[in-house]
Design a protein around this motif. Structure first.
Motif, PDB file in Angstrom:
ATOM      1  N   UNK A 198       0.838  -1.209   0.000  1.00 55.72           N
ATOM      2  CA  UNK A 198       0.000   0.000   0.000  1.00 55.72           C
ATOM      3  C   UNK A 198       0.869   1.253   0.000  1.00 55.72           C
ATOM      4  N   UNK A 199       1.984   1.203   0.727  1.00 54.44           N
ATOM      5  CA  UNK A 199       2.901   2.349   0.739  1.00 54.44           C
ATOM      6  C   UNK A 199       3.516   2.535  -0.638  1.00 54.44           C
ATOM      7  N   UNK A 200       3.958   1.441  -1.250  1.00 55.29           N
ATOM      8  CA  UNK A 200       4.535   1.543  -2.595  1.00 55.29           C
ATOM      9  C   UNK A 200       3.517   2.102  -3.583  1.00 55.29           C
ATOM     10  N   UNK A 201       2.283   1.651  -3.482  1.00 51.46           N
ATOM     11  CA  UNK A 201       1.253   2.143  -4.391  1.00 51.46           C
ATOM     12  C   UNK A 201       0.959   3.619  -4.158  1.00 51.46           C
ATOM     13  N   UNK A 202       1.050   4.066  -2.916  1.00 48.96           N
ATOM     14  CA  UNK A 202       0.818   5.485  -2.640  1.00 48.96           C
ATOM     15  C   UNK A 202       1.927   6.342  -3.240  1.00 48.96           C
ATOM     16  N   UNK A 203       3.149   5.816  -3.258  1.00 48.78           N
ATOM     17  CA  UNK A 203       4.267   6.529  -3.886  1.00 48.78           C
ATOM     18  C   UNK A 203       3.973   6.744  -5.366  1.00 48.78           C
ATOM     19  N   UNK A 204       3.524   5.687  -6.024  1.00 48.01           N
ATOM     20  CA  UNK A 204       3.183   5.780  -7.450  1.00 48.01           C
ATOM     21  C   UNK A 204       2.026   6.747  -7.661  1.00 48.01           C
ATOM     22  N   UNK A 205       1.017   6.673  -6.810  1.00 49.73           N
ATOM     23  CA  UNK A 205      -0.187   7.497  -6.993  1.00 49.73           C
ATOM     24  C   UNK A 205       0.129   8.980  -6.856  1.00 49.73           C
ATOM     25  N   UNK A 206       1.191   9.326  -6.136  1.00 47.54           N
ATOM     26  CA  UNK A 206       1.584  10.729  -5.973  1.00 47.54           C
ATOM     27  C   UNK A 206       2.534  11.195  -7.072  1.00 47.54           C
ATOM     28  N   UNK A 216      12.928  -3.260  -1.145  1.00 47.75           N
ATOM     29  CA  UNK A 216      13.433  -2.953  -2.493  1.00 47.75           C
ATOM     30  C   UNK A 216      12.672  -3.772  -3.536  1.00 47.75           C
ATOM     31  N   UNK A 217      12.455  -5.045  -3.233  1.00 48.34           N
ATOM     32  CA  UNK A 217      11.765  -5.931  -4.172  1.00 48.34           C
ATOM     33  C   UNK A 217      10.328  -5.459  -4.405  1.00 48.34           C
ATOM     34  N   UNK A 218       9.636  -5.043  -3.342  1.00 52.43           N
ATOM     35  CA  UNK A 218       8.259  -4.588  -3.504  1.00 52.43           C
ATOM     36  C   UNK A 218       8.192  -3.283  -4.289  1.00 52.43           C
ATOM     37  N   UNK A 219       9.144  -2.407  -4.066  1.00 46.25           N
ATOM     38  CA  UNK A 219       9.195  -1.188  -4.866  1.00 46.25           C
ATOM     39  C   UNK A 219       9.351  -1.543  -6.347  1.00 46.25           C
ATOM     40  N   UNK A 220      10.197  -2.518  -6.628  1.00 47.92           N
ATOM     41  CA  UNK A 220      10.373  -2.970  -8.004  1.00 47.92           C
ATOM     42  C   UNK A 220       9.100  -3.559  -8.579  1.00 47.92           C
ATOM     43  N   UNK A 262       6.288  -2.602  -8.047  1.00 43.03           N
ATOM     44  CA  UNK A 262       5.428  -1.466  -8.370  1.00 43.03           C
ATOM     45  C   UNK A 262       6.084  -0.496  -9.352  1.00 43.03           C
ATOM     46  N   UNK A 263       7.124  -1.000 -10.025  1.00 43.70           N
ATOM     47  CA  UNK A 263       7.808  -0.229 -11.074  1.00 43.70           C
ATOM     48  C   UNK A 263       8.427   1.058 -10.537  1.00 43.70           C
ATOM     49  N   UNK A 264       8.963   0.985  -9.325  1.00 49.41           N
ATOM     50  CA  UNK A 264       9.617   2.133  -8.690  1.00 49.41           C
ATOM     51  C   UNK A 264      11.117   1.876  -8.635  1.00 49.41           C
ATOM     52  N   UNK A 265      11.880   2.817  -9.169  1.00 50.03           N
ATOM     53  CA  UNK A 265      13.330   2.713  -9.096  1.00 50.03           C
ATOM     54  C   UNK A 265      13.820   2.994  -7.678  1.00 50.03           C
ATOM     55  N   UNK A 266      15.038   2.538  -7.372  1.00 49.54           N
ATOM     56  CA  UNK A 266      15.625   2.717  -6.045  1.00 49.54           C
ATOM     57  C   UNK A 266      17.056   3.213  -6.183  1.00 49.54           C
ATOM     58  N   UNK A 267      17.400   4.205  -5.379  1.00 47.96           N
ATOM     59  CA  UNK A 267      18.785   4.611  -5.179  1.00 47.96           C
ATOM     60  C   UNK A 267      19.165   4.225  -3.762  1.00 47.96           C
ATOM     61  N   UNK A 268      20.184   3.391  -3.632  1.00 45.41           N
ATOM     62  CA  UNK A 268      20.667   2.974  -2.313  1.00 45.41           C
ATOM     63  C   UNK A 268      21.556   4.077  -1.766  1.00 45.41           C
ATOM     64  N   UNK A 269      21.139   4.659  -0.650  1.00 47.09           N
ATOM     65  CA  UNK A 269      21.841   5.815  -0.079  1.00 47.09           C
ATOM     66  C   UNK A 269      22.488   5.438   1.246  1.00 47.09           C
TER      67      UNK A 269
END
Length: 497
Positions: free
Chosen positions: A13-21, A81-85, A87-94
């Motif tokens: 749900x958090x990942x989907x909210x990122x996409x929705x915004x 990280x896997x769940x973000x992926x 949902x088609x969300x890129x990741x930068x490891x900081x």
């Protein structure tokens, strides 16, 4: 060491909210010790939270995200990280810090190479491990080597020595990721690169990052004239980091943000300025921050984050008008693969995040989506001409609506950038006029008019933001050709008459 919010909402749900915004990437922080201390990496989420007395939080995680609660912390990180992926969300490891905790201060022992918790060899080992761990993870697109280098030990020579070493280590372990280098002084300063660039074995994947907040300059925005402060600090940003763009290097504003309650004058004045410059430079960026609250921050349970785009309970947006303002910057104005259109000019209004647009050449201009904006040319004579036509932007008078006209040699068709901020777009009705009119937004919040230019002096109480417009380059596909055809038809009709 665990992503925030998992006691509030399910991970997906958090990942989907990122996409929705409208966001497409997460800058995901990790402490060095998560990768280098097996005692921490193998500690389960449950064990970690119980050791800190976070009994209510772990009970809530058990309810919202039962699959995560007994995973080792490093595996839980990978699961996010896997769940973000998914949902088609890129990741930068900081790599945000070494010892897990809140960041940052000059004396926290995490600031610079050789500090108490910042052993350079251990850091390189940690970067190598994380790069290798995500070598086969396609949504991990970059690694930021270290957040906000700072403190009394910071120096340029060690920066080159160790940042180059870390960059090479990441490249060897994972040749697919962008390598992102931060500067000195809390990532406010990359100016030393103007004299000497890094020397690396690879090319075409190096990025530099910059942090820019209102508080980066103390209380300057609240205590000074907004136009002058914006002009001065923007020039400073260009000297400290923006010059890299002119040299052909990618620059990533990897942290900026404001108190989204809207009550912080320092933040509010800064925000319009950074949006204008970010639009002009067309840089990539990361907003601080997503989280509406923390499990534990600086000893406080459940602290609320007023810079967060999500509310305390992570259920809704904290401030929808804030997201509206940044939404047009969530897509590039220019760049490879965007379109084959030759760059043109648009008028961007940072206070709303909208651009000057029109329904037809016969109607007044208004604020609309930047994807609806007409293509303009800003000529050597300082006219704003509708691209492909002889029609230009014209002022009619104080409080009058701005339209396009065909007589473009008079004073009312010449537009100058007159303030320190470079965002007052002004004209004079006659060549002998002693006063200037500036583009403004009418009381309806939509129609473009001209009014007497405001806030050009040292008045610290004056708010110029409604009159701030940035002339920027764009190569986004033009929404419609109807306006040009309409102009041609109109002129042909006059010729017939």
């Amino acid at each position: 060491m665990l992503a925030e919010g998992l006691s509030k909402q399910p991970l997906d749900a958090i990942s989907q909210s990122i996409v929705s915004m409208g966001f497409n990437c997460v800058r995901f922080t990790w402490p060095l010790y998560l990768a280098t201390d097996d005692n921490l990496a193998t500690l389960t989420v449950r064990q970690s939270f119980l050791s800190l007395g976070l009994n209510e939080s772990i009970a809530a995680i058990q309810l919202k995200n039962p699959a995560l609660v007994d995973l080792p912390l490093l595996q839980a990180y990978k699961a996010v990280v896997r769940n973000l992926g998914d949902n088609n969300i890129m990741v930068i490891l900081d790599n945000h810090i070494s010892k897990p905790g809140w960041c940052c201060s000059n004396s926290d022992g995490n600031g610079f190479f050789g500090d108490k918790y910042f052993d350079p060899d251990l850091w390189v080992n940690g970067l190598t491990k994380m790069a290798g761990l995500f070598n086969d993870t396609p949504n991990v697109v970059g690694m930021s080597l270290r957040n906000e280098l700072r403190g009394p030990k910071q120096n340029v020579n060690d920066w080159y020595k160790y940042m180059q070493r870390g960059a090479e280590a990441v490249h060897v372990a994972n040749p697919n990721v962008l390598v992102i280098l931060s500067g000195l002084s809390f990532d406010n300063d990359l100016s030393f690169l103007s004299n000497k660039q890094v020397q690396l074995s690879f090319s075409s994947k190096l990025v530099f990052e910059l942090h820019w907040y209102a508080f980066s300059n103390g209380n300057a925005w609240a205590s000074g004239s907004p136009n002058q402060v914006c002009g001065s600090i923007s020039s400073s940003v260009m000297r400290r980091a923006g010059f890299l763009l002119k040299q052909g290097w990618p620059l990533f504003i990897s942290e900026f943000g404001i108190d989204q309650r809207g009550t912080n004058t320092n933040d509010n004045r800064y925000f319009g300025c950074i949006l204008g410059l970010a639009a002009e430079l067309d840089v990539d960026w990361a907003l601080w921050t997503l989280q509406g609250s923390y499990y534990l921050r600086q000893g406080v349970l459940g602290m609320e984050e007023f810079y967060g785009v999500l509310s305390y309970d992570w259920c809704k947006q904290r401030n929808s008008s804030f997201l509206q303002r940044i939404s047009t910057l969530q897509s590039p104005f220019q760049g490879p693969g965007l379109s084959d259109i030759k760059p043109y000019k648009v008028l961007f209004h940072p206070a709303t995040g909208l651009c000057v647009a029109k329904k037809s050449v016969l109607e007044p201009l208004y604020l609309g989506s930047c994807d609806e904006s007409e293509a303009l040319d800003y000529t050597e004579q300082h006219s704003l001409v509708l691209k492909g036509t002889m029609m230009c932007l014209k002022a009619a008078g104080e409080g009058e609506k701005v339209t396009f006209g065909v007589f473009c040699s008079d004073s009312a068709s010449h537009w100058e950038l007159i303030s320190d901020s470079k965002m007052h777009v002004s004209t004079k009705l006659t060549a002998n006029s002693s006063s200037s009119l500036c583009l403004d937004v009418d009381s309806d919040g939509r129609t473009i008019v001209t009014n007497t230019c405001r806030c050009l002096s040292n008045d610290k109480t004056c708010d110029p933001e409604n009159q701030w417009f940035r002339i920027i380059d764009s190569s986004r596909p033009v929404a419609s050709k109807n306006s040009v055809m309409e102009w041609l038809f109109r002129n042909l009709w006059w010729n017939v008459l």
